[in-house]
Motif scaffolding. Structure first.
Motif, PDB file in Angstrom:
ATOM      1  N   GLU A 192      84.899   1.371  16.104  1.00 29.62           N
ATOM      2  CA  GLU A 192      84.134   1.314  14.865  1.00 29.62           C
ATOM      3  C   GLU A 192      83.139   0.149  14.834  1.00 29.62           C
ATOM      4  O   GLU A 192      82.236   0.118  14.003  1.00 29.62           O
ATOM      5  CB  GLU A 192      85.071   1.209  13.653  1.00 29.62           C
ATOM      6  N   ARG A 193      83.263  -0.806  15.751  1.00 26.29           N
ATOM      7  CA  ARG A 193      82.357  -1.954  15.773  1.00 26.29           C
ATOM      8  C   ARG A 193      81.115  -1.723  16.631  1.00 26.29           C
ATOM      9  O   ARG A 193      80.147  -2.486  16.542  1.00 26.29           O
ATOM     10  CB  ARG A 193      83.108  -3.203  16.263  1.00 26.29           C
ATOM     11  N   GLN A 196      77.292  -2.122  15.549  1.00 28.12           N
ATOM     12  CA  GLN A 196      77.221  -2.903  14.320  1.00 28.12           C
ATOM     13  C   GLN A 196      76.534  -4.240  14.605  1.00 28.12           C
ATOM     14  O   GLN A 196      76.616  -4.772  15.702  1.00 28.12           O
ATOM     15  CB  GLN A 196      78.624  -3.153  13.766  1.00 28.12           C
ATOM     16  N   SER A 197      75.866  -4.789  13.611  1.00 26.95           N
ATOM     17  CA  SER A 197      75.321  -6.130  13.742  1.00 26.95           C
ATOM     18  C   SER A 197      76.448  -7.129  13.565  1.00 26.95           C
ATOM     19  O   SER A 197      77.205  -7.049  12.600  1.00 26.95           O
ATOM     20  CB  SER A 197      74.239  -6.372  12.687  1.00 26.95           C
ATOM     21  N   SER A 198      76.565  -8.053  14.506  1.00 27.32           N
ATOM     22  CA  SER A 198      77.625  -9.047  14.412  1.00 27.32           C
ATOM     23  C   SER A 198      77.413  -9.908  13.177  1.00 27.32           C
ATOM     24  O   SER A 198      76.297 -10.260  12.830  1.00 27.32           O
ATOM     25  CB  SER A 198      77.644  -9.929  15.665  1.00 27.32           C
ATOM     26  N   ASP A 199      78.530 -10.271  12.513  1.00 26.72           N
ATOM     27  CA  ASP A 199      78.404 -11.116  11.323  1.00 26.72           C
ATOM     28  C   ASP A 199      77.981 -12.532  11.687  1.00 26.72           C
ATOM     29  O   ASP A 199      77.701 -13.349  10.818  1.00 26.72           O
ATOM     30  CB  ASP A 199      79.720 -11.140  10.530  1.00 26.72           C
TER      31      ASP A 199
END
Length: 255
Positions: A192-193, A196-199
């Motif tokens: 699911e990651r 995604q843009s890393s936090d």
């Protein structure tokens, strides 16, 4: 004295665990660098294969070389040859709709054709399909040493090519992210990651650019029942030698 001894023991244990996480990040980064460079070498072999000359009228050698390079490579979304202007000449597997299209807009095509150096891109978006992709480009030179085109390969981050290179982490809350220089998760042990843009994208991009490794405490945000929860995590980070990506091993701080 018992309290001091216990505190020293816990401190040493924590230090050792953090170093183990950093070693895992570095080992994973080294493995990825080695595998990606091996596959770049497979593409480069095409440029030296017998009979390969994209300026002649015989497509046979190019088609055979592409087929051999595709088999067993991580470029499961296809390998291709382009001319100096970015026009697709041959693909493996065959993609009739892609032939004669132009991919000069790929972020690493222009750079490789200009510098003559092999490159692997960050994640970028294909138009008009809006698919996310990673590409590898190796320039082709003629007998006079002039760049006349390039051979390349594509990787779909949502596929298994890159994810298969990551070893499962045997700790309940731990996971591994591979991020590009823009902080986008290229692949992860948590599906699911991916993409995604890393936090902590800006921080990770800075570590990649400076070729720095680190272990630090950070926060990871999750959506739970319409409320955002911030979990404390420990992150160990190590950059790849090539391309400009990095590996983050993250784990719940309490664990």
């Amino acid at each position: 004295s018992l309290g001091v001894s216990a505190w020293l023991a816990v401190t040493e244990s924590t230090r050792r665990v953090l170093q183990e996480r950093l070693a895992l990040a570095q080992t994973t980064a080294d493995h990825l660098s080695y595998t990606l460079n091996q596959n770049l070498a497979r593409l480069e072999e095409i440029t030296f294969a017998e009979g390969v000359d994209i300026e002649d009228d015989d497509p046979g050698p190019e088609e055979r070389a592409l087929h051999n390079a595709y088999l067993g490579s991580i470029f499961r979304d296809g390998v291709f040859i382009i001319d100096r202007d970015g026009n697709v000449l041959w693909t493996e597997p065959a993609k009739p709709g892609w032939l004669d299209s132009n991919i000069y807009s790929y972020p690493n095509v222009k750079g490789s054709l200009a510098t003559g150096r092999p490159t692997i891109s960050n994640v970028f978006t294909l138009e008009p399909s809006r698919r996310q992709m990673v590409s590898a480009i190796v320039p082709i030179k003629n007998r006079q040493g002039n760049i006349v085109g390039a051979v390349g390969g594509q990787i779909d981050p949502t596929g298994t090519s890159l994810r298969d290179l990551l070893q499962p982490v045997r700790l309940s809350s731990a996971y591994i992210d591979v991020v590009d220089a823009n902080g986008v998760v290229v692949t992860s042990t948590r599906d699911e990651r991916i993409l995604q843009s890393s936090d902590h994208g800006n921080v990770l991009a800075g570590l990649i650019n400076s070729r720095s490794s680190t272990v630090s405490t950070c926060h990871s945000c999750h959506e739970v029942a319409r409320e955002q929860r911030r979990d404390a995590e420990v992150m160990a980070f190590a950059p790849l030698d090539s391309p400009s990506w990095g590996v983050a091993v993250r784990q719940s701080e309490p664990e």
